[in-house]
Write a protein that holds these residues in place. Structure first.
Motif, mmCIF file in Angstrom:
data_model
loop_
_atom_site.group_PDB
_atom_site.id
_atom_site.type_symbol
_atom_site.label_atom_id
_atom_site.label_comp_id
_atom_site.label_asym_id
_atom_site.label_seq_id
_atom_site.Cartn_x
_atom_site.Cartn_y
_atom_site.Cartn_z
ATOM 1 N N SER A 1 9.157 -2.151 1.685
ATOM 2 C CA SER A 1 9.080 -1.433 0.416
ATOM 3 C C SER A 1 10.401 -0.752 0.073
ATOM 4 N N LEU A 2 11.267 -0.589 1.086
ATOM 5 C CA LEU A 2 12.552 0.071 0.891
ATOM 6 C C LEU A 2 13.717 -0.905 0.805
ATOM 7 N N ASP B 1 -0.191 8.553 7.369
ATOM 8 C CA ASP B 1 -0.250 7.201 7.917
ATOM 9 C C ASP B 1 0.897 6.938 8.879
ATOM 10 N N VAL B 2 2.022 7.571 8.617
ATOM 11 C CA VAL B 2 3.204 7.434 9.470
ATOM 12 C C VAL B 2 3.901 8.785 9.553
ATOM 13 N N TYR B 3 4.256 9.178 10.768
ATOM 14 C CA TYR B 3 5.086 10.361 10.978
ATOM 15 C C TYR B 3 6.485 9.878 11.371
ATOM 16 N N LEU B 4 7.478 10.218 10.559
ATOM 17 C CA LEU B 4 8.844 9.764 10.790
ATOM 18 C C LEU B 4 9.691 10.892 11.360
ATOM 19 N N LEU B 5 10.373 10.599 12.460
ATOM 20 C CA LEU B 5 11.215 11.597 13.130
ATOM 21 C C LEU B 5 12.665 11.345 12.754
ATOM 22 N N ALA B 6 13.090 11.933 11.642
ATOM 23 C CA ALA B 6 14.473 11.804 11.171
ATOM 24 C C ALA B 6 15.272 12.995 11.671
ATOM 25 N N GLY C 1 7.075 4.383 -3.920
ATOM 26 C CA GLY C 1 5.651 4.546 -4.186
ATOM 27 C C GLY C 1 4.857 5.248 -3.114
ATOM 28 N N HIS C 2 5.533 5.787 -2.103
ATOM 29 C CA HIS C 2 4.837 6.478 -1.025
ATOM 30 C C HIS C 2 4.746 7.971 -1.318
ATOM 31 N N HIS C 3 3.881 8.632 -0.576
ATOM 32 C CA HIS C 3 3.707 10.080 -0.741
ATOM 33 C C HIS C 3 4.195 10.777 0.521
ATOM 34 N N PRO D 1 0.821 -1.208 0.000
ATOM 35 C CA PRO D 1 0.000 0.000 0.000
ATOM 36 C C PRO D 1 0.854 1.255 0.000
ATOM 37 N N GLN D 2 0.410 2.238 -0.760
ATOM 38 C CA GLN D 2 1.071 3.541 -0.712
ATOM 39 C C GLN D 2 0.739 4.187 0.623
ATOM 40 N N LEU D 3 1.741 4.671 1.300
ATOM 41 C CA LEU D 3 1.553 5.321 2.599
ATOM 42 C C LEU D 3 1.797 6.808 2.494
ATOM 43 N N ARG D 4 1.028 7.545 3.265
ATOM 44 C CA ARG D 4 1.254 8.985 3.388
ATOM 45 C C ARG D 4 2.229 9.199 4.545
ATOM 46 N N ILE D 5 3.336 9.896 4.255
ATOM 47 C CA ILE D 5 4.403 10.060 5.231
ATOM 48 C C ILE D 5 4.555 11.522 5.604
ATOM 49 N N GLY D 6 4.594 11.793 6.902
ATOM 50 C CA GLY D 6 4.999 13.102 7.400
ATOM 51 C C GLY D 6 6.441 12.997 7.858
ATOM 52 N N LEU D 7 7.327 13.788 7.266
ATOM 53 C CA LEU D 7 8.768 13.650 7.507
ATOM 54 C C LEU D 7 9.283 14.846 8.305
#
Length: 264
Positions: free
Chosen positions: A156-157, A69-74, A31-33, A7-13
């Motif tokens: 997916s990565l 869908d996921v918030y990533l704390l980089a 393929g994610h956004h 599934p394509q996931l919506r990512i907050g980076l």
């Protein structure tokens, strides 16, 4: 990645530094956004967002976050806890940090979010492209649904995804520091010593490659060579004398010699 479509996931980076600048394009390629990028330094966020189709720059943490869908704390390890506490997260949001040494328990003070970890075991430097399918990605989460989402994202990565608990991940991170950061520092010392003798760093390249190849093919302690391993006291003394102008390196040489001999 091969196999069934994911599934394509919506990512907050959150973050636009060394890791985020490599991860953002990889997420898009998978393929994610990437819905938005946020950084304490606006120009870096703008530069990264410009590389990601349909991505906006989040300019404030005060407003409600865009849905993801996921918030990533980089972000740097020390910034994770303050960032977690400074944001009003949507109820049930999946928030994951990318740190090797931070435990999953860092999310205990955020009971309304689902916490997780997506730790990439790799070194990130400007100008160096990362081959993401080869990067081990280590997953941990505080509930099964969050774990499933992070596993889908990781797979997916990368072709190398595994679940690790916080204690395992911390030990892995320490091991990585020895294997990468300390090794790189020792190579820097070696290059500096060659420069003092007007010798090119390329002289060491075949030796370094053989050392790494041999250590990857065998238990490293079992293939240890050199004056420390053969108890060559005269050579060890000569080396110590040659390092007299660098007391810190001289002490490090002695400590490493002692550590090698303790493993014999």
């Amino acid at each position: 990645m091969s196999g069934l479509p994911r599934p394509q996931l919506r990512i907050g980076l959150f973050g636009a530094g060394r890791v985020a600048s490599q991860l953002g394009p990889a997420l898009v390629a998978a393929g994610h956004h990437v819905v938005f990028v946020w950084s304490r330094t606006a120009p870096t966020a703008e530069s990264l967002a410009a590389q990601l189709p349909g991505t906006t720059v989040l300019t404030t943490l005060a407003a409600p976050l865009p849905a993801a869908d996921v918030y990533l704390l980089a972000v740097p390890d020390a910034a994770v806890a303050p960032l977690l506490s400074s944001i009003s997260w949507p109820a049930g949001a999946l928030v994951a940090h990318l740190a090797g040494a931070l435990p999953l328990s860092i999310f205990e003070h955020q009971p309304t979010v689902r916490g997780g970890v997506l730790y990439p075991l790799q070194t990130f430097s400007p100008g160096r492209a990362i081959d993401w399918p080869t990067v081990p990605l280590c997953i941990e989460a505080n509930d099964l649904t969050a774990e499933t989402t992070l596993l889908d994202l990781a797979r997916s990565l990368s072709q190398h995804v595994r679940r690790l608990d916080s204690a395992q991940r911390l030990k892995l991170h320490v091991a990585a520091v020895f294997a990468n950061n300390f090794t790189n520092h020792l190579l820097g010392i070696a290059e500096a010593l060659l420069a003092e003798a007007n010798l090119p760093p390329a002289l060491l390249a075949p030796l370094v490659r053989e050392t790494v190849d041999k250590a990857l093919a065998n238990p490293p302690f079992s293939v240890q060579t050199g004056p420390a391993a053969r108890q060559d006291a005269p050579t060890l003394a000569a080396h110590q004398a040659a390092l007299a102008a660098h007391p810190a390196w001289q002490a490090l040489y002695g400590q490493l010699t002692a550590s090698i001999q303790a493993q014999l």
